[in-house]
Design a protein around this motif. Sequence first.
Motif, PDB file in Angstrom:
ATOM      1  N   SER A 103      -1.551   3.457  -7.875  1.00 58.57           N
ATOM      2  CA  SER A 103      -1.685   3.567  -6.421  1.00 58.57           C
ATOM      3  C   SER A 103      -2.252   4.924  -5.998  1.00 58.57           C
ATOM      4  N   ASN A 104      -2.958   4.914  -4.895  1.00 62.35           N
ATOM      5  CA  ASN A 104      -3.505   6.147  -4.302  1.00 62.35           C
ATOM      6  C   ASN A 104      -2.427   6.788  -3.420  1.00 62.35           C
ATOM      7  N   ILE A 105      -1.350   7.258  -4.063  1.00 61.06           N
ATOM      8  CA  ILE A 105      -0.193   7.741  -3.303  1.00 61.06           C
ATOM      9  C   ILE A 105      -0.420   9.133  -2.730  1.00 61.06           C
ATOM     10  N   ALA A 106      -0.869  10.054  -3.585  1.00 59.56           N
ATOM     11  CA  ALA A 106      -0.935  11.455  -3.164  1.00 59.56           C
ATOM     12  C   ALA A 106      -1.893  11.655  -2.000  1.00 59.56           C
ATOM     13  N   LEU A 107      -3.098  11.087  -2.106  1.00 56.82           N
ATOM     14  CA  LEU A 107      -4.110  11.321  -1.076  1.00 56.82           C
ATOM     15  C   LEU A 107      -3.902  10.443   0.149  1.00 56.82           C
ATOM     16  N   LEU A 108      -3.810   9.156  -0.076  1.00 55.79           N
ATOM     17  CA  LEU A 108      -3.772   8.204   1.042  1.00 55.79           C
ATOM     18  C   LEU A 108      -2.343   7.850   1.440  1.00 55.79           C
ATOM     19  N   GLY A 109      -1.486   7.653   0.431  1.00 57.83           N
ATOM     20  CA  GLY A 109      -0.159   7.127   0.713  1.00 57.83           C
ATOM     21  C   GLY A 109       0.783   8.084   1.404  1.00 57.83           C
ATOM     22  N   SER A 110       0.861   9.323   0.900  1.00 54.61           N
ATOM     23  CA  SER A 110       1.867  10.233   1.445  1.00 54.61           C
ATOM     24  C   SER A 110       1.704  10.498   2.936  1.00 54.61           C
ATOM     25  N   PRO A 270      -4.283   1.097  -1.988  1.00 56.41           N
ATOM     26  CA  PRO A 270      -5.414   0.738  -2.858  1.00 56.41           C
ATOM     27  C   PRO A 270      -5.358   1.500  -4.174  1.00 56.41           C
ATOM     28  N   ILE A 271      -6.275   1.164  -5.059  1.00 54.61           N
ATOM     29  CA  ILE A 271      -6.357   1.790  -6.372  1.00 54.61           C
ATOM     30  C   ILE A 271      -6.704   3.268  -6.225  1.00 54.61           C
ATOM     31  N   GLY A 272      -6.003   4.114  -6.969  1.00 53.97           N
ATOM     32  CA  GLY A 272      -6.291   5.541  -6.940  1.00 53.97           C
ATOM     33  C   GLY A 272      -7.602   5.862  -7.636  1.00 53.97           C
ATOM     34  N   ILE A 273      -8.313   6.845  -7.118  1.00 51.32           N
ATOM     35  CA  ILE A 273      -9.617   7.218  -7.659  1.00 51.32           C
ATOM     36  C   ILE A 273      -9.498   7.681  -9.109  1.00 51.32           C
ATOM     37  N   SER A 296     -10.302  -2.903  -3.029  1.00 52.47           N
ATOM     38  CA  SER A 296      -8.898  -2.640  -2.687  1.00 52.47           C
ATOM     39  C   SER A 296      -8.781  -1.691  -1.500  1.00 52.47           C
ATOM     40  N   THR A 297      -9.720  -0.742  -1.401  1.00 51.95           N
ATOM     41  CA  THR A 297      -9.703   0.173  -0.255  1.00 51.95           C
ATOM     42  C   THR A 297     -10.021  -0.572   1.033  1.00 51.95           C
ATOM     43  N   LEU A 298     -10.948  -1.519   0.962  1.00 50.97           N
ATOM     44  CA  LEU A 298     -11.268  -2.340   2.130  1.00 50.97           C
ATOM     45  C   LEU A 298     -10.090  -3.232   2.520  1.00 50.97           C
ATOM     46  N   LEU A 299      -9.340  -3.689   1.517  1.00 47.03           N
ATOM     47  CA  LEU A 299      -8.192  -4.566   1.789  1.00 47.03           C
ATOM     48  C   LEU A 299      -6.955  -3.787   2.247  1.00 47.03           C
ATOM     49  N   SER A 300      -6.944  -2.479   2.011  1.00 47.57           N
ATOM     50  CA  SER A 300      -5.725  -1.706   2.228  1.00 47.57           C
ATOM     51  C   SER A 300      -5.199  -1.717   3.663  1.00 47.57           C
ATOM     52  N   PRO A 301      -6.046  -1.710   4.698  1.00 46.81           N
ATOM     53  CA  PRO A 301      -5.452  -1.792   6.044  1.00 46.81           C
ATOM     54  C   PRO A 301      -4.600  -3.047   6.234  1.00 46.81           C
ATOM     55  N   VAL A 302      -5.028  -4.167   5.624  1.00 47.89           N
ATOM     56  CA  VAL A 302      -4.266  -5.412   5.727  1.00 47.89           C
ATOM     57  C   VAL A 302      -2.997  -5.330   4.892  1.00 47.89           C
ATOM     58  N   SER A 303      -3.132  -4.892   3.620  1.00 42.92           N
ATOM     59  CA  SER A 303      -1.963  -4.860   2.740  1.00 42.92           C
ATOM     60  C   SER A 303      -0.917  -3.866   3.238  1.00 42.92           C
TER      61      SER A 303
END
Length: 314
Positions: A103-110, A270-273, A296-303
Amino acid sequence: MSLIFQIVLPMFGLIALGFWAARYRGFSTAMVQGLSRFLGIYALPALLFSNMARADIPDPLEWAVLGSFYVAAVAVFLVGGLWMRLAGRREQIAPIGLASSFSNIALLGSPIIMEAYGPTVAVPVMLLIVFQSPLLFTSATMLAETQRSARNGRAGRPVKATLDAAKATLSSPLVVSVILGLAANLIHLAIPPMVMKSFTMLAQTVLPCACFTLGASLALSPASGAVLPATVVALLKTGLHPLLTWLLATQVFDLPPLWVAPAVTAAALPIGINAYVFAERYNAGREVVSMSLLISTLLSPVSISIAFMVSSAG
């Protein structure tokens, strides 16, 4: 939702810039390979080391949160890897498994999770960030090195192949950086500020360089044939991973809502880079991983929105 786009859109801008540079401005395959090598050997290890060395590791650990998220992540990793094995693409087991679960936790998730649930979720978010690289990167590296040993003709000598894979794993810059960073953290090593600043500066190049390289790779190696498998990988990450996390958190570990919410939302990211950098480093599954990262980045607003609703309802 607006916060998601504020973070994601600059990434797409860098991807587009890399695509344009490779397609129209002569950014060659050799240049992409050189930049990928810089990322895999220098920049990403610096990021992993600095994150591990500075992480605030809670004591005691909330094992139920880690169990909910990472048992689900390992299960999805295995699904993606088994799919590649059955498809006869053994060299892609590690990169596809990692992309399906990282998961893209550090950049996007936190920032998104903190904005949604408040500062009270800081501890579970930090736990998820701290353990993601040691668990998933190390597992993926071990698999990739095992596959490399098999391709080098050592498959008929299982003991030597295992020893070679273990040696290569432990000497991998990605794994070494995690081990050294964790060790520095646990013994409270006082790293000189100037040294840490150097690591931080290197680490800050990972996201822009990886996005640029991703765009250039898409231009030089069109991934049109990878759209279907990439979509499956993206759905494993943004669909199956959060579903399994929610089931484990609520039905097995019986976590309170305060802890369920960040775990499920982190799984829906979404998937982490870094998964793409891994695929580039091992030269396996690059087309599928790069396309699945975009999807996955495009789907992330929905998920992420669904994760919000499920967590709020819980």
